[in-house]
Design a protein around this motif. Structure first.
Motif, mmCIF file in Angstrom:
data_model
loop_
_atom_site.group_PDB
_atom_site.id
_atom_site.type_symbol
_atom_site.label_atom_id
_atom_site.label_comp_id
_atom_site.label_asym_id
_atom_site.label_seq_id
_atom_site.Cartn_x
_atom_site.Cartn_y
_atom_site.Cartn_z
ATOM 1 N N ASP A 104 0.813 -1.217 0.000
ATOM 2 C CA ASP A 104 0.000 0.000 0.000
ATOM 3 C C ASP A 104 0.846 1.267 0.000
ATOM 4 O O ASP A 104 0.305 2.381 0.064
ATOM 5 C CB ASP A 104 -0.940 0.010 1.219
ATOM 6 N N GLY A 105 2.163 1.096 -0.062
ATOM 7 C CA GLY A 105 3.048 2.253 -0.121
ATOM 8 C C GLY A 105 3.438 2.835 1.217
ATOM 9 O O GLY A 105 4.056 3.903 1.272
ATOM 10 N N GLU A 106 3.133 2.131 2.312
ATOM 11 C CA GLU A 106 3.502 2.617 3.642
ATOM 12 C C GLU A 106 4.933 2.185 3.971
ATOM 13 O O GLU A 106 5.319 1.039 3.708
ATOM 14 C CB GLU A 106 2.547 2.074 4.700
ATOM 15 N N PRO A 107 5.733 3.079 4.543
ATOM 16 C CA PRO A 107 7.126 2.719 4.857
ATOM 17 C C PRO A 107 7.199 1.658 5.955
ATOM 18 O O PRO A 107 6.364 1.624 6.860
ATOM 19 C CB PRO A 107 7.733 4.047 5.324
ATOM 20 N N VAL A 108 8.200 0.804 5.846
ATOM 21 C CA VAL A 108 8.440 -0.226 6.854
ATOM 22 C C VAL A 108 9.758 0.094 7.545
ATOM 23 O O VAL A 108 10.817 0.085 6.906
ATOM 24 C CB VAL A 108 8.492 -1.628 6.225
ATOM 25 N N ALA A 109 9.696 0.402 8.828
ATOM 26 C CA ALA A 109 10.897 0.730 9.588
ATOM 27 C C ALA A 109 11.510 -0.536 10.189
ATOM 28 O O ALA A 109 10.805 -1.477 10.543
ATOM 29 C CB ALA A 109 10.564 1.717 10.701
#
Length: 221
Positions: A104-109
């Motif tokens: 979904d285009g959310e960053p993964v830290a």
């Protein structure tokens, strides 16, 4: 009545910087690895600095110590910017910048990115001469974590094609993050040699990206 004081031990913590310095001076590779492990356990801030420190080049020269070093760094990697090579490593400098995100285009830290590739002569390991051999225990490898925005940066050299072959320059990578499925793949560089139509088709069929390397003003690819 006499009192007896029994000393059960002291909670004094080890100095990670001192342990790292001792590892640099250790003569035996096994001792250097043990001291590095203690330094990382004690909280050394940048474990992957080992990869750019010429003092530890010997740990990547032999297959057994190279594998042990990879396992050690995999467990302790924490940096979001790393260098896989020492300053005297032959080859053209290459900077890889990436971002780990969800579908979904959310960053993964905090994702762990593992990378490895050939050296300037097209070899994965100095003890392996055949094209593509040694990929299971490569000399040029590293680990990096994604930051709060999912970004990471890796400084290395431009990998060479396998000796005697016209395969595309490429970097192997894997990505893992808690709560997500892992990724294990590679990407190609589309220059020197230029990809043929067949190589482009094969890459697309295998979902392998072909990236164009750009040379910056500082001469770094």
């Amino acid at each position: 009545m006499a009192l007896l004081l029994v000393l059960l031990g002291c909670g004094c913590g080890a100095d990670p910087q001192a342990l790292y310095a001792d590892a640099r001076e250790a003569e035996a590779p096994a001792d250097a690895l043990a001291l590095l492990g203690r330094a990382f356990e004690a909280g050394h801030a940048t474990p992957c600095d080992v990869l750019k420190d010429p003092a530890f080049a010997r740990l990547r020269a032999a297959p057994a110590t190279r594998r042990a070093l990879r396992d050690l760094l995999r467990r302790h990697a924490k940096e979001t910017r790393v260098s896989l090579v020492a300053p005297d490593e032959p080859g053209d400098l290459l900077v890889i910048e990436g971002r780990i995100e969800t579908v979904d285009g959310e960053p993964v830290a905090g994702a762990l990115v593992s990378l490895f590739h050939t050296d300037h002569a097209g070899r994965y390991a100095p003890e392996e001469d055949g094209p593509g051999r040694g990929a299971g225990n490569p000399r040029l490898f590293g680990f990096v974590r994604s930051d709060a925005k999912g970004r990471f940066t890796v400084r290395t050299i431009r990998p060479a094609p396998y000796t005697g072959l016209r395969n595309l320059r490429h970097v192997h990578f894997s990505v893992g993050a808690e709560g997500y499925g892992g990724v294990n793949s590679q990407f190609y560089l589309d220059e020197d040699p230029e990809p043929t139509e067949r190589q482009v088709r094969d890459a697309a069929a295998r979902s392998i990206p072909i990236l164009r390397a750009k040379k910056g003003e500082d001469g770094v690819v």
